[in-house]
Design a protein around this motif. Structure first.
Motif, PDB file in Angstrom:
ATOM      1  N   VAL A   3      46.882  43.522  45.504  1.00 48.48           N
ATOM      2  CA  VAL A   3      45.547  43.893  45.971  1.00 48.48           C
ATOM      3  C   VAL A   3      44.573  42.871  45.401  1.00 48.48           C
ATOM      4  CG1 VAL A   3      43.725  45.612  45.920  1.00 48.48           C
ATOM      5  CG2 VAL A   3      46.106  46.339  46.143  1.00 48.48           C
ATOM      6  N   TYR A   4      43.833  42.220  46.284  1.00 46.67           N
ATOM      7  CA  TYR A   4      42.882  41.176  45.888  1.00 46.67           C
ATOM      8  C   TYR A   4      41.467  41.759  45.893  1.00 46.67           C
ATOM      9  CZ  TYR A   4      46.487  37.615  46.214  1.00 46.67           C
ATOM     10  OH  TYR A   4      47.604  36.848  46.002  1.00 46.67           O
ATOM     11  N   SER A   5      40.754  41.527  44.794  1.00 50.08           N
ATOM     12  CA  SER A   5      39.399  42.038  44.646  1.00 50.08           C
ATOM     13  C   SER A   5      38.452  40.918  44.242  1.00 50.08           C
ATOM     14  CB  SER A   5      39.345  43.125  43.576  1.00 50.08           C
ATOM     15  OG  SER A   5      40.181  44.216  43.893  1.00 50.08           O
ATOM     16  N   CYS A   6      37.231  40.977  44.761  1.00 41.94           N
ATOM     17  CA  CYS A   6      36.220  40.036  44.307  1.00 41.94           C
ATOM     18  C   CYS A   6      35.352  40.700  43.246  1.00 41.94           C
ATOM     19  CB  CYS A   6      35.379  39.523  45.469  1.00 41.94           C
ATOM     20  SG  CYS A   6      34.427  40.777  46.318  1.00 41.94           S
ATOM     21  N   LYS A   7      34.714  39.866  42.471  1.00 41.98           N
ATOM     22  CA  LYS A   7      33.939  40.332  41.323  1.00 41.98           C
ATOM     23  C   LYS A   7      32.723  39.441  41.151  1.00 41.98           C
ATOM     24  CE  LYS A   7      34.966  39.053  37.022  1.00 41.98           C
ATOM     25  NZ  LYS A   7      33.678  38.709  36.433  1.00 41.98           N
ATOM     26  N   THR A   8      31.620  40.016  40.733  1.00 41.67           N
ATOM     27  CA  THR A   8      30.493  39.185  40.350  1.00 41.67           C
ATOM     28  C   THR A   8      30.802  38.518  39.019  1.00 41.67           C
ATOM     29  OG1 THR A   8      29.433  41.050  39.239  1.00 41.67           O
ATOM     30  CG2 THR A   8      28.808  40.638  41.532  1.00 41.67           C
ATOM     31  N   GLY A   9      30.256  37.339  38.824  1.00 46.91           N
ATOM     32  CA  GLY A   9      30.459  36.642  37.568  1.00 46.91           C
ATOM     33  C   GLY A   9      31.689  35.769  37.566  1.00 46.91           C
ATOM     34  N   GLY A  10      31.917  35.148  36.396  1.00 45.61           N
ATOM     35  CA  GLY A  10      33.016  34.222  36.259  1.00 45.61           C
ATOM     36  C   GLY A  10      34.307  34.880  35.826  1.00 45.61           C
ATOM     37  N   ARG A  11      35.169  34.070  35.210  1.00 40.41           N
ATOM     38  CA  ARG A  11      36.516  34.529  34.867  1.00 40.41           C
ATOM     39  C   ARG A  11      36.499  35.669  33.855  1.00 40.41           C
ATOM     40  NH1 ARG A  11      41.442  30.644  32.654  1.00 40.41           N
ATOM     41  NH2 ARG A  11      42.943  32.310  32.295  1.00 40.41           N
ATOM     42  N   ILE A  12      35.576  35.584  32.879  1.00 43.47           N
ATOM     43  CA  ILE A  12      35.521  36.598  31.831  1.00 43.47           C
ATOM     44  C   ILE A  12      34.983  37.905  32.419  1.00 43.47           C
ATOM     45  CG2 ILE A  12      34.588  37.212  29.585  1.00 43.47           C
ATOM     46  CD1 ILE A  12      36.524  34.840  29.560  1.00 43.47           C
ATOM     47  N   VAL A  13      35.681  38.990  32.149  1.00 40.38           N
ATOM     48  CA  VAL A  13      35.266  40.308  32.623  1.00 40.38           C
ATOM     49  C   VAL A  13      34.299  40.918  31.619  1.00 40.38           C
ATOM     50  CG1 VAL A  13      36.026  42.639  33.207  1.00 40.38           C
ATOM     51  CG2 VAL A  13      37.422  40.668  33.866  1.00 40.38           C
ATOM     52  N   THR A  14      33.172  41.398  32.108  1.00 38.31           N
ATOM     53  CA  THR A  14      32.187  42.048  31.245  1.00 38.31           C
ATOM     54  C   THR A  14      31.839  43.417  31.817  1.00 38.31           C
ATOM     55  OG1 THR A  14      30.126  41.357  32.317  1.00 38.31           O
ATOM     56  CG2 THR A  14      31.202  39.746  30.899  1.00 38.31           C
ATOM     57  N   ALA A  15      31.144  44.199  31.019  1.00 37.31           N
ATOM     58  CA  ALA A  15      30.735  45.529  31.454  1.00 37.31           C
ATOM     59  C   ALA A  15      29.662  45.470  32.533  1.00 37.31           C
ATOM     60  CB  ALA A  15      30.224  46.318  30.261  1.00 37.31           C
ATOM     61  N   TYR A  16      29.105  44.317  32.764  1.00 40.27           N
ATOM     62  CA  TYR A  16      28.018  44.159  33.729  1.00 40.27           C
ATOM     63  C   TYR A  16      28.514  43.696  35.096  1.00 40.27           C
ATOM     64  CZ  TYR A  16      25.465  44.345  29.366  1.00 40.27           C
ATOM     65  OH  TYR A  16      24.996  44.723  28.144  1.00 40.27           O
ATOM     66  N   ASP A  17      29.806  43.496  35.221  1.00 37.01           N
ATOM     67  CA  ASP A  17      30.361  43.002  36.474  1.00 37.01           C
ATOM     68  C   ASP A  17      30.434  44.114  37.519  1.00 37.01           C
ATOM     69  OD1 ASP A  17      32.839  40.975  34.737  1.00 37.01           O
ATOM     70  OD2 ASP A  17      30.759  40.540  35.282  1.00 37.01           O
ATOM     71  N   TYR A  18      30.363  43.693  38.778  1.00 37.60           N
ATOM     72  CA  TYR A  18      30.596  44.587  39.897  1.00 37.60           C
ATOM     73  C   TYR A  18      31.861  44.124  40.615  1.00 37.60           C
ATOM     74  CZ  TYR A  18      25.884  46.373  39.257  1.00 37.60           C
ATOM     75  OH  TYR A  18      24.752  46.952  38.724  1.00 37.60           O
ATOM     76  N   TRP A  19      32.616  45.115  41.121  1.00 33.63           N
ATOM     77  CA  TRP A  19      33.885  44.842  41.780  1.00 33.63           C
ATOM     78  C   TRP A  19      33.892  45.414  43.197  1.00 33.63           C
ATOM     79  CZ3 TRP A  19      38.129  42.471  39.291  1.00 33.63           C
ATOM     80  CH2 TRP A  19      37.963  42.233  37.917  1.00 33.63           C
ATOM     81  N   GLY A  20      34.606  44.744  44.075  1.00 32.89           N
ATOM     82  CA  GLY A  20      34.869  45.315  45.380  1.00 32.89           C
ATOM     83  C   GLY A  20      36.040  46.279  45.310  1.00 32.89           C
ATOM     84  N   GLN A  21      36.334  46.911  46.444  1.00 29.51           N
ATOM     85  CA  GLN A  21      37.395  47.925  46.474  1.00 29.51           C
ATOM     86  C   GLN A  21      38.779  47.303  46.620  1.00 29.51           C
ATOM     87  OE1 GLN A  21      35.722  47.011  49.087  1.00 29.51           O
ATOM     88  NE2 GLN A  21      37.301  46.761  50.684  1.00 29.51           N
ATOM     89  N   GLY A  22      38.822  46.059  47.048  1.00 27.76           N
ATOM     90  CA  GLY A  22      40.093  45.359  47.158  1.00 27.76           C
ATOM     91  C   GLY A  22      40.646  45.364  48.572  1.00 27.76           C
TER      92      GLY A  22
END
Length: 118
Positions: free
Chosen positions: A92-111
């Protein structure tokens, strides 16, 4: 509110290609990095690629030379062109706001599901 909507997944034979899209809304898309991640069955989430606001790109070694991330700021959309697909790319491929590092401020798609199989 922030929304990320992926599309373009499906079933493809090994060696085939797919282009994923992630349509963004609710924030200033052009000002930030965007990333793609994937999660295969029974495996941890894996970073795939990132693109900066200026268009600089980075890729995981497992996809380098086969996948291309790009963005269209006029359409608020980030793309992932996937060529020479392998069964190991099934996830399942998902897009995310921001760069490689995952933070609590990121938003994710449903995939969106990508299945590579003959």
């Amino acid at each position: 509110q922030v929304q990320l909507v992926e599309s373009g997944g499906g079933l493809v034979q090994p060696g085939g290609s797919l282009r994923l899209s992630c349509a963004a809304s609710g924030f200033t898309f052009s000002s930030g990095a965007m990333s793609w991640y994937r999660r295969a069955p029974g495996k941890a989430r894996e970073w795939v690629a990132s693109i900066s606001s200026g268009g600089s790109t980075n890729y995981a070694d497992s996809v380098k030379g086969r996948f291309t991330i790009s963005r269209d700021n006029g359409k608020n959309t980030v793309y992932l062109q996937m060529n020479s697909l392998k069964p190991d790319d099934t996830a399942v491929y998902s897009c995310k706001t921001g760069g490689r590092i995952v933070t609590a401020y990121d938003y994710w798609g449903q995939g969106t599901q990508v299945t590579v199989s003959s």
